[in-house]
Scaffold this motif. Structure first.
Motif, PDB file in Angstrom:
ATOM      1  N   GLY A 101     -10.721  -1.425  -2.360  1.00 60.21           N
ATOM      2  CA  GLY A 101     -10.223  -2.537  -2.871  1.00 60.21           C
ATOM      3  C   GLY A 101      -8.794  -2.342  -3.259  1.00 60.21           C
ATOM      4  O   GLY A 101      -8.002  -3.198  -3.342  1.00 60.21           O
ATOM      5  N   SER A 102      -8.389  -1.035  -3.733  1.00 64.33           N
ATOM      6  CA  SER A 102      -7.201  -0.762  -3.958  1.00 64.33           C
ATOM      7  C   SER A 102      -6.064  -0.869  -2.773  1.00 64.33           C
ATOM      8  O   SER A 102      -5.073  -1.599  -2.948  1.00 64.33           O
ATOM      9  N   LEU A 103      -6.659  -0.687  -1.893  1.00 66.05           N
ATOM     10  CA  LEU A 103      -5.866  -0.752  -0.440  1.00 66.05           C
ATOM     11  C   LEU A 103      -5.944  -2.332   0.048  1.00 66.05           C
ATOM     12  O   LEU A 103      -4.923  -2.744   0.377  1.00 66.05           O
ATOM     13  N   ALA A 104      -6.994  -3.068  -0.045  1.00 62.63           N
ATOM     14  CA  ALA A 104      -6.968  -4.376   0.174  1.00 62.63           C
ATOM     15  C   ALA A 104      -6.085  -5.143  -0.880  1.00 62.63           C
ATOM     16  O   ALA A 104      -5.103  -5.988  -0.293  1.00 62.63           O
ATOM     17  N   ASP A 105      -5.990  -4.817  -1.990  1.00 68.56           N
ATOM     18  CA  ASP A 105      -4.822  -5.239  -2.892  1.00 68.56           C
ATOM     19  C   ASP A 105      -3.438  -5.108  -2.574  1.00 68.56           C
ATOM     20  O   ASP A 105      -2.703  -5.856  -2.516  1.00 68.56           O
ATOM     21  N   LEU A 106      -3.345  -3.724  -2.136  1.00 69.61           N
ATOM     22  CA  LEU A 106      -1.929  -3.499  -1.699  1.00 69.61           C
ATOM     23  C   LEU A 106      -1.598  -4.315  -0.495  1.00 69.61           C
ATOM     24  O   LEU A 106      -0.312  -4.635  -0.359  1.00 69.61           O
ATOM     25  N   GLN A 131      -1.869  -3.885  10.165  1.00 64.11           N
ATOM     26  CA  GLN A 131      -2.792  -5.261   9.929  1.00 64.11           C
ATOM     27  C   GLN A 131      -3.698  -4.774   8.723  1.00 64.11           C
ATOM     28  O   GLN A 131      -3.900  -3.727   8.385  1.00 64.11           O
ATOM     29  N   LYS A 132      -4.479  -5.638   8.212  1.00 63.64           N
ATOM     30  CA  LYS A 132      -5.042  -5.358   7.061  1.00 63.64           C
ATOM     31  C   LYS A 132      -6.149  -4.440   7.286  1.00 63.64           C
ATOM     32  O   LYS A 132      -6.567  -3.522   6.652  1.00 63.64           O
ATOM     33  N   SER A 133      -6.844  -4.353   8.501  1.00 62.06           N
ATOM     34  CA  SER A 133      -7.907  -3.798   9.071  1.00 62.06           C
ATOM     35  C   SER A 133      -7.271  -2.396   9.251  1.00 62.06           C
ATOM     36  O   SER A 133      -8.172  -1.232   8.883  1.00 62.06           O
ATOM     37  N   ASP A 134      -6.196  -2.071   9.481  1.00 56.87           N
ATOM     38  CA  ASP A 134      -5.397  -0.734   9.604  1.00 56.87           C
ATOM     39  C   ASP A 134      -5.449  -0.045   8.229  1.00 56.87           C
ATOM     40  O   ASP A 134      -5.877   1.099   7.943  1.00 56.87           O
ATOM     41  N   VAL A 135      -4.930  -0.675   7.291  1.00 57.52           N
ATOM     42  CA  VAL A 135      -4.968  -0.308   5.819  1.00 57.52           C
ATOM     43  C   VAL A 135      -6.481  -0.144   5.285  1.00 57.52           C
ATOM     44  O   VAL A 135      -6.657   1.179   4.567  1.00 57.52           O
ATOM     45  N   ILE A 136      -7.168  -0.901   5.288  1.00 56.00           N
ATOM     46  CA  ILE A 136      -8.516  -0.712   4.991  1.00 56.00           C
ATOM     47  C   ILE A 136      -9.345   0.251   5.642  1.00 56.00           C
ATOM     48  O   ILE A 136     -10.129   1.285   4.992  1.00 56.00           O
ATOM     49  N   SER A 183       5.405   7.098   6.822  1.00 55.20           N
ATOM     50  CA  SER A 183       4.732   6.181   6.152  1.00 55.20           C
ATOM     51  C   SER A 183       3.926   5.150   6.797  1.00 55.20           C
ATOM     52  O   SER A 183       2.645   4.880   6.886  1.00 55.20           O
ATOM     53  N   PHE A 184       4.673   4.299   7.762  1.00 53.51           N
ATOM     54  CA  PHE A 184       4.216   3.339   8.561  1.00 53.51           C
ATOM     55  C   PHE A 184       3.036   4.070   9.374  1.00 53.51           C
ATOM     56  O   PHE A 184       2.194   3.401   9.763  1.00 53.51           O
ATOM     57  N   ASP A 185       3.572   5.056  10.045  1.00 52.43           N
ATOM     58  CA  ASP A 185       2.643   5.657  10.787  1.00 52.43           C
ATOM     59  C   ASP A 185       1.076   6.238  10.359  1.00 52.43           C
ATOM     60  O   ASP A 185       0.355   5.998  11.131  1.00 52.43           O
ATOM     61  N   VAL A 186       1.313   6.714   9.274  1.00 50.84           N
ATOM     62  CA  VAL A 186       0.146   6.946   8.460  1.00 50.84           C
ATOM     63  C   VAL A 186      -0.792   5.735   8.190  1.00 50.84           C
ATOM     64  O   VAL A 186      -2.194   5.843   8.175  1.00 50.84           O
ATOM     65  N   PHE A 187      -0.340   4.711   7.885  1.00 51.59           N
ATOM     66  CA  PHE A 187      -0.999   3.456   7.564  1.00 51.59           C
ATOM     67  C   PHE A 187      -1.434   2.734   8.808  1.00 51.59           C
ATOM     68  O   PHE A 187      -2.308   1.982   8.857  1.00 51.59           O
ATOM     69  N   ASP A 188      -0.794   3.070   9.853  1.00 52.53           N
ATOM     70  CA  ASP A 188      -1.110   2.404  11.246  1.00 52.53           C
ATOM     71  C   ASP A 188      -2.507   3.261  11.745  1.00 52.53           C
ATOM     72  O   ASP A 188      -2.122   3.861  12.873  1.00 52.53           O
ATOM     73  N   SER A 189      -3.448   2.837  11.286  1.00 52.82           N
ATOM     74  CA  SER A 189      -4.894   3.605  11.574  1.00 52.82           C
ATOM     75  C   SER A 189      -5.008   3.559  13.279  1.00 52.82           C
ATOM     76  O   SER A 189      -5.247   4.603  13.784  1.00 52.82           O
ATOM     77  N   ASP A 190      -4.886   2.423  13.850  1.00 52.13           N
ATOM     78  CA  ASP A 190      -4.896   2.352  15.154  1.00 52.13           C
ATOM     79  C   ASP A 190      -3.739   2.688  16.164  1.00 52.13           C
ATOM     80  O   ASP A 190      -4.023   2.530  17.266  1.00 52.13           O
ATOM     81  N   PHE A 235       1.779  -5.705   1.480  1.00 60.77           N
ATOM     82  CA  PHE A 235       2.193  -5.484   2.953  1.00 60.77           C
ATOM     83  C   PHE A 235       2.186  -6.628   3.782  1.00 60.77           C
ATOM     84  O   PHE A 235       3.096  -7.082   4.442  1.00 60.77           O
ATOM     85  N   GLN A 236       1.409  -7.707   3.433  1.00 57.06           N
ATOM     86  CA  GLN A 236       1.265  -9.041   3.990  1.00 57.06           C
ATOM     87  C   GLN A 236       2.490  -9.951   3.927  1.00 57.06           C
ATOM     88  O   GLN A 236       2.940 -10.391   4.875  1.00 57.06           O
TER      89      GLN A 236
END
Length: 179
Positions: free
Chosen positions: A51-56, A24-29, A11-18, A61-62
């Motif tokens: 919006g739902s990813l930013a809320d998450l 970081q928030k930019s990865d998730v968004i 899960s970490f790997d799929v959320f870690d976009s870069d 995550f933060q």
């Protein structure tokens, strides 16, 4: 390493976009932007998912950033996710379900409230860049009633099982493909 740790790492790997080893928030968004691009949608079309990813990120995550360095590393993610699951701090399941529903709505091209194999594969590949064969295998495992469609309930149930079950053979373990 436990089954849950393996799944949390995936899960970490799929959320870690870069792919830099820090969330970081930019990865998730960025996941919503990847999906929009993949589906040929305008960025505004994924506003609900964004919006739902930013809320998450903002509410879950933060708060995992234990050393306050502006990002979440793999160990922080794993340890914090386990703790939040147990206590359901910040209503994590509600936020994950909101994200899942926004994601499902984008992929449900015929508006029947269900995802076909093609719709599911297109979403997983588009958002997380998972290989099509991985997505196809995941669909086969998640289709609990064998009707060739995934309902929102099947998707939500699979996600919850993915993030909580230590049972290696649990159906939801395959949400992002075979372990």
């Amino acid at each position: 390493m436990s089954v849950l740790d393996i799944k949390l790492d995936r899960s970490f790997d799929v959320f870690d976009s870069d792919g830099d080893g820090r969330l970081q928030k930019s990865d998730v968004i960025a996941l919503s932007d990847k999906l929009a691009e993949s589906l040929g949608l305008a960025p505004d079309a994924v506003a609900g998912l964004r919006g739902s990813l930013a809320d998450l990120w903002d509410t879950v995550f933060q708060k995992m950033d234990r050393n306050d360095d502006g990002g979440v590393d793999r160990q922080e993610f794993r340890a914090s996710f386990r703790a939040r699951i147990v206590t359901d701090q910040n209503r994590i399941w509600e936020r994950i379900r909101n994200m899942s529903n926004a994601w499902t709505e984008l992929g449900d091209h015929d508006g029947d409230g269900m995802l076909s194999r093609e719709e599911y594969t297109s979403l997983l590949h588009g958002m997380f860049r998972l290989p099509h064969v991985t997505c196809d295998d995941a669909f086969n495992r998640l289709d609990a009633d064998g009707d060739g469609q995934l309902s929102r309930d099947e998707i939500s149930s699979a996600m919850k099982e993915y993030y909580t079950s230590e049972n290696h053979s649990a159906r939801g373990n395959h949400f992002f493909g075979r372990l």
